[in-house]
Scaffold this motif. Sequence first.
Motif, short mmCIF file in Angstrom:
data_model
loop_
_atom_site.label_atom_id
_atom_site.label_comp_id
_atom_site.label_asym_id
_atom_site.label_seq_id
_atom_site.Cartn_x
_atom_site.Cartn_y
_atom_site.Cartn_z
N TRP A 305 0.12 -2.67 8.35
CA TRP A 305 0.07 -1.71 7.24
C TRP A 305 0.86 -0.45 7.57
CZ3 TRP A 305 -0.68 -3.93 3.05
CH2 TRP A 305 -1.66 -4.90 2.86
N LYS A 306 0.82 -0.04 8.81
CA LYS A 306 1.56 1.17 9.19
C LYS A 306 3.06 0.97 8.99
CE LYS A 306 2.09 4.72 12.72
NZ LYS A 306 1.64 5.23 14.04
N ARG A 307 3.56 -0.19 9.42
CA ARG A 307 4.98 -0.47 9.23
C ARG A 307 5.31 -0.66 7.76
NH1 ARG A 307 8.03 -4.00 13.84
NH2 ARG A 307 7.81 -2.47 15.52
N ALA A 308 4.42 -1.32 7.04
CA ALA A 308 4.66 -1.54 5.60
C ALA A 308 4.74 -0.22 4.85
CB ALA A 308 3.54 -2.41 5.02
N ILE A 309 3.83 0.70 5.15
CA ILE A 309 3.83 1.99 4.47
C ILE A 309 5.07 2.80 4.88
CG2 ILE A 309 2.63 4.20 4.30
CD1 ILE A 309 1.38 2.00 2.67
N SER A 310 5.46 2.72 6.14
CA SER A 310 6.65 3.42 6.60
C SER A 310 7.89 2.94 5.85
CB SER A 310 6.85 3.23 8.10
OG SER A 310 5.79 3.79 8.83
N LEU A 311 8.01 1.62 5.71
CA LEU A 311 9.16 1.05 5.02
C LEU A 311 9.13 1.39 3.52
CD1 LEU A 311 11.66 -0.58 5.69
CD2 LEU A 311 10.37 -2.66 5.26
N ALA A 312 7.94 1.32 2.92
CA ALA A 312 7.82 1.68 1.50
C ALA A 312 8.18 3.14 1.27
CB ALA A 312 6.39 1.40 1.02
N ASN A 313 7.81 3.98 2.22
CA ASN A 313 8.11 5.41 2.12
C ASN A 313 9.62 5.66 2.19
OD1 ASN A 313 7.21 8.20 2.04
ND2 ASN A 313 7.91 8.34 4.15
N ILE A 314 10.30 4.93 3.09
CA ILE A 314 11.76 5.04 3.18
C ILE A 314 12.40 4.60 1.87
CG2 ILE A 314 13.82 4.11 4.31
CD1 ILE A 314 12.11 3.91 6.88
N ALA A 315 11.93 3.48 1.34
CA ALA A 315 12.50 2.94 0.09
C ALA A 315 12.28 3.90 -1.07
CB ALA A 315 11.88 1.58 -0.22
N ALA A 316 11.08 4.48 -1.15
CA ALA A 316 10.79 5.43 -2.23
C ALA A 316 11.71 6.65 -2.12
CB ALA A 316 9.33 5.86 -2.18
N GLY A 317 11.97 7.09 -0.89
CA GLY A 317 12.87 8.22 -0.68
C GLY A 317 14.28 7.92 -1.14
N ILE A 318 14.69 6.66 -1.01
CA ILE A 318 16.02 6.26 -1.47
C ILE A 318 16.07 6.23 -2.99
CG2 ILE A 318 17.69 4.35 -1.54
CD1 ILE A 318 16.66 3.61 1.30
N VAL A 319 15.06 5.63 -3.61
CA VAL A 319 15.12 5.40 -5.05
C VAL A 319 15.02 6.70 -5.85
CG1 VAL A 319 12.69 5.03 -5.68
CG2 VAL A 319 14.46 3.65 -6.76
N VAL A 320 14.31 7.72 -5.32
CA VAL A 320 14.24 8.98 -6.06
C VAL A 320 15.55 9.75 -5.95
CG1 VAL A 320 11.74 9.21 -5.85
CG2 VAL A 320 13.23 10.30 -4.14
N GLY A 321 16.43 9.33 -5.03
CA GLY A 321 17.75 9.92 -4.94
C GLY A 321 18.76 9.25 -5.84
N LYS A 322 18.29 8.23 -6.59
CA LYS A 322 19.14 7.57 -7.58
C LYS A 322 18.68 8.02 -8.96
CE LYS A 322 19.99 3.47 -4.73
NZ LYS A 322 20.06 2.00 -4.70
N VAL A 323 19.36 7.54 -9.99
CA VAL A 323 19.03 7.93 -11.36
C VAL A 323 18.53 6.71 -12.11
CG1 VAL A 323 19.90 8.87 -13.52
CG2 VAL A 323 20.74 9.76 -11.35
N GLY A 324 17.42 6.90 -12.84
CA GLY A 324 16.84 5.81 -13.62
C GLY A 324 16.00 4.90 -12.76
N ALA A 325 15.46 3.84 -13.38
CA ALA A 325 14.67 2.85 -12.65
C ALA A 325 15.61 2.01 -11.81
CB ALA A 325 13.87 1.98 -13.62
N SER A 326 15.71 2.30 -10.52
CA SER A 326 16.71 1.68 -9.66
C SER A 326 16.04 0.76 -8.65
CB SER A 326 17.51 2.76 -8.91
OG SER A 326 18.12 3.65 -9.81
N THR A 327 16.88 -0.10 -8.05
CA THR A 327 16.40 -0.98 -6.99
C THR A 327 16.94 -0.50 -5.65
OG1 THR A 327 18.28 -2.47 -7.30
CG2 THR A 327 16.27 -2.96 -8.54
N VAL A 328 16.31 -0.99 -4.59
CA VAL A 328 16.73 -0.69 -3.23
C VAL A 328 17.16 -1.99 -2.57
CG1 VAL A 328 15.96 0.13 -0.97
CG2 VAL A 328 15.20 1.28 -3.03
N THR A 329 18.29 -1.98 -1.89
CA THR A 329 18.80 -3.18 -1.24
C THR A 329 18.59 -3.08 0.27
OG1 THR A 329 21.01 -2.25 -0.88
CG2 THR A 329 20.60 -3.34 -3.00
N PRO A 330 18.70 -4.20 0.99
CA PRO A 330 18.63 -4.13 2.46
C PRO A 330 19.66 -3.17 3.03
CG PRO A 330 18.42 -6.41 1.74
CD PRO A 330 18.75 -5.60 0.51
N GLU A 331 20.86 -3.15 2.44
CA GLU A 331 21.92 -2.26 2.91
C GLU A 331 21.52 -0.80 2.76
OE1 GLU A 331 23.24 -6.18 2.41
OE2 GLU A 331 22.41 -4.88 0.85
#
Length: 500
Positions: A305-331
Amino acid sequence: MREATSIPLLQKLESLVMAHYIHDIVSKFRNTNILLIGDIILDHYAFGSVDRISPESPIQILDVSRDEYRLGGASNVANNMVALGATVTISGVIGNDENGNMLRKALREQNINDALFVDNDRPTTVKTRMIAQGQHLLRVDREKKDFLSAQLNAKMEQYVVDNIDKYDVVVISDYAKGVLSAQLCQKIIDIARKNDKPTLIGPKGDDWSLYKNATLISANRKETQIIVGFPLNSMEDVKKAGQHLLEKLGIKVAVITLGPQGIFVATQEQQIHIKADAQEVFDVTGAGDTVLSLLSLCTAVQCSWKRAISLANIAAGIVVGKVGASTVTPEDLYAKAIYSENTHLRKLKTLPEVIVELELFRNQGRTIVFTNGCFDILHPGHIRYLEYCRNRGDMLIIGLNSDASISRLKGPERPVIKEKDRGEMLAALSSVDYVVIFEEDTPTKLIESLQPDVLVKGADWKGKEVAGAKFIESYGGSVEFYPYQEGYSTTNIISSINKK
């Protein structure tokens, strides 16, 4: 000196370790198979112009010039998981209508498997947004929120019974459009539990009893406050709320997203608070869906769970830096780990990425400026030119000639600087918002796709045919020329170097 150089080396090592750990987890997502059940929505955007008032009543007349249809609702969660490599099947209800056919086509185009059921007594849920000159005029919803018939409930339940063995995780994404009754939710959760399949919930509404005994619920601060009945003003309040959800709903994991404060997770064994990375926020749309998607995939690959939350937090940080309902890729995730300090690299975009992000800026009425060039050996003349361009509007997009394009235009010895490096240097400038590399000899196709409000060229182009100028002027855009300044030329710089 030794002490000073060790700091960036340590940061680089930490970044590489983070990238390796992300790669180790994300590479496993390709082997996951997810069942997503929820409310699917077709988002319709009607773009046009308003220059008349109706003679029938004092209302504006929208002359529609363009329609766009996009997947909405629960399918944004599916989009996120597919973008990360997972195989996803979505189950829900559509009407027996053309909108339902369009929705199915859109799912196929996104490589999302279709396990939809047709309800002859309801329309496909459609949200139509009418937009003119960047302003939302009206939203029209076509929907029926009544719960499904007993017959449809039974069909959806039977699908889960017959296919549960195929899937690693079941995800319920509730948008309160009538698909997910308490009875159906409890049946799905019960079937999953009996088959040792985790169930993760994206909840809706003020009654979460229909999600009892699920594995995990992920909700934001506002949604959680309504359920627990007290404000979450401090971390002590958040911890109390997490424990409340565990006890009242019989779930194993409670996740509360806290915006700039990060993400909190509570289990019977531990409580974890992961703080958000400092991030420029463009749009929070879809961030909750991104978190649910990452948690679902991490659960499927049995990540802690700690790793899952860490990764979800990174992904959320990426998506709020985009515009609109966006997706996050492995890249995106790898780049975030390796280039965590180099935020300017987020300005380097593909054409499809920029088109999506520009839509919200247009809706906010921002003026979009475009220019293009080779920018081979960046010099002060370039910098002054780009500052001029940026001052013509609210944001600046640069169309950057690719290496192959420059070689065709200027000869096989050019460019001196490769496109990736030229793009990074441009992205580092505060005057630049986005950089898009194009392969053609002229930016005409790029301009037609981006539809900027202002095109800027150097004064040496006055009186010549400027690529894209006629197109921009056809819809009311403008073409402006930067006053010519002597003293700076990439060709002259190269010539001077060669002489030495």
